[in-house]
Design a protein around this motif. Structure first.
Motif: not given
Length: 385
Positions: A175-185, A231-238, A240-246
């Motif tokens: 799910e985090l990987f998909q979020h990264f792809m969506t944000q072009s991170f 990435l696991q320890l910061n999963y809950d924050m990452l 919900h964030m956009d590229l700059e925030q991550m």
């Protein structure tokens, strides 16, 4: 007690050398859990087989030589741990020893030369041991721990690590990987410095030293584990964030959080499951993907070449047709030109003939005028008589 153990480890007696690695790991574990770094430099040398290395003699020779990388190294020295007490003084002992080690390695391995990321690793080592020992450890890390491939000018190994790490993220944190792809991170945006500096610039120094502890003991796999753990320890924050925030979280905020609970990060890293066979499959998949892409590129190039060839042939045929038309037009114009020249020649000839006739008539007219004048004179003379 600890001094006696270390003395045993450093003994050149063959009875003890076979126990060096095991004993050094035990001392390393004791250092980590006791939060002391008194023996850390010695243990690092023992773990990577750099203690009493013959490279120390070469290091002294390298310092007397000139390197083509010296100017670049000097430029980057001030950027390496600029806030650390040992390195912040311009041309101070810290910066000079760092320069010496980087210069020596650029001469030792001219293919790699100098890469800025390696200076942070060397700086971390210099905090634990003298410069000639740092050089020996650096050579071992480069040769035996995949670092040399990372720092080659092409940095092809870094691309491999980025691909492997991305596959791990996709596999373990889909799910985090998909979020990264969506944000072009992209992975290289946040993880390249993790591999190039072994977290030396990404984590507080005490925690970076602990990373180096396990890296020298376990190898490059530890960097993958710690990266996934972050990435696991910061999963809950990452999530919900956009590229700059991550990017800000992973570069600025997360290191401070992990510094407060360093054991949590190390423990989480060792709970990450990494299958070496899967890692190799990632590489095979990448290789197959690259071959397939290259094949498709070649086929596309061939198709483009064929299309271009057909286009050129069509243009060539059109040009031939235009040439034929122009040749016919040229022949017609040439015929007209010849006919015009013939007509002008005939007209000139006729003009010449008429001119001749006019000259003859004019001559006859003059003769007749003379005869007329003579006859007139005779008639006048006869009348007078």
């Amino acid at each position: 007690m600890e001094a006696q153990v270390v003395k045993m480890l450093l003994s050149r007696d063959n009875r003890y050398m076979s126990w060096c690695r095991l004993a050094s790991i035990l001392i390393l574990s004791w250092c980590v859990w006791a939060s002391t770094s008194h023996f850390r430099g010695i243990v690092w040398q023992l773990l990577c087989n750099a203690y009493n290395s013959p490279l120390k003699a070469k290091y002294a020779e390298y310092l007397k030589m000139h390197s083509t990388c010296e100017k670049v190294i000097r430029r980057d020295i001030a950027r390496t741990y600029p806030e650390h007490e040992f390195f912040k003084e311009k041309d101070g002992p810290g910066q000079e020893t760092l320069f010496n080690v980087m210069k020596a390695y650029s001469l030792h391995d001219k293919e790699v030369g100098y890469c800025q990321g390696s200076a942070f690793i060397v700086g971390l080592l210099l905090m634990q041991m003298p410069e000639e020992e740092v050089f020996c450890v650096l050579v071992k890390l480069m040769q035996d721990y995949r670092l040399r491939e990372l720092f080659k000018p092409s940095m092809a190994e870094l691309g491999v690590c980025m691909f492997q790490f991305e596959c791990l993220v996709q596999e373990q944190l889909p799910e985090l990987f998909q979020h990264f792809m969506t944000q072009s991170f992209h992975t290289s945006m946040y993880a390249s410095s993790w591999f190039l500096t072994l977290f030396a610039t990404c984590l507080p120094l005490p925690l970076a030293c602990r990373v180096m502890d396990v890296f020298i003991s376990e190898g490059m796999e530890v960097i993958f584990r710690i990266g996934i753990a972050i990435l696991q320890l910061n999963y809950d924050m990452l999530i919900h964030m956009d590229l700059e925030q991550m990017l800000r979280l992973l570069q600025k905020e997360a290191p401070k959080l992990h510094a407060e609970e360093p054991d949590l990060l190390i423990q989480a890293a060792f709970l990450v499951k990494i299958n070496p066979k899967r890692m190799k499959k990632f590489l095979i998949y990448k290789l197959h993907s690259r071959i397939r892409k290259e094949y498709l590129l070649i086929k596309n190039k061939e198709n483009e070449d064929q299309i271009e060839m057909r286009r050129l042939r069509t243009e060539n045929n059109l040009l031939r047709q235009k040439i034929d038309i122009l040749e016919k037009e040229n022949e017609a114009i040439a015929d007209k030109l010849i006919q015009g020249q013939l007509s002008r020649a005939q007209e000139a000839e006729e003009f010449y003939t008429v001119k001749k006739e006019l000259e003859e008539i004019s001559s006859q007219h003059k003769e007749l005028g003379k005869e007329y004048d003579g006859a007139k004179a005779v008639i006048t003379e006869l009348r007078n008589k």
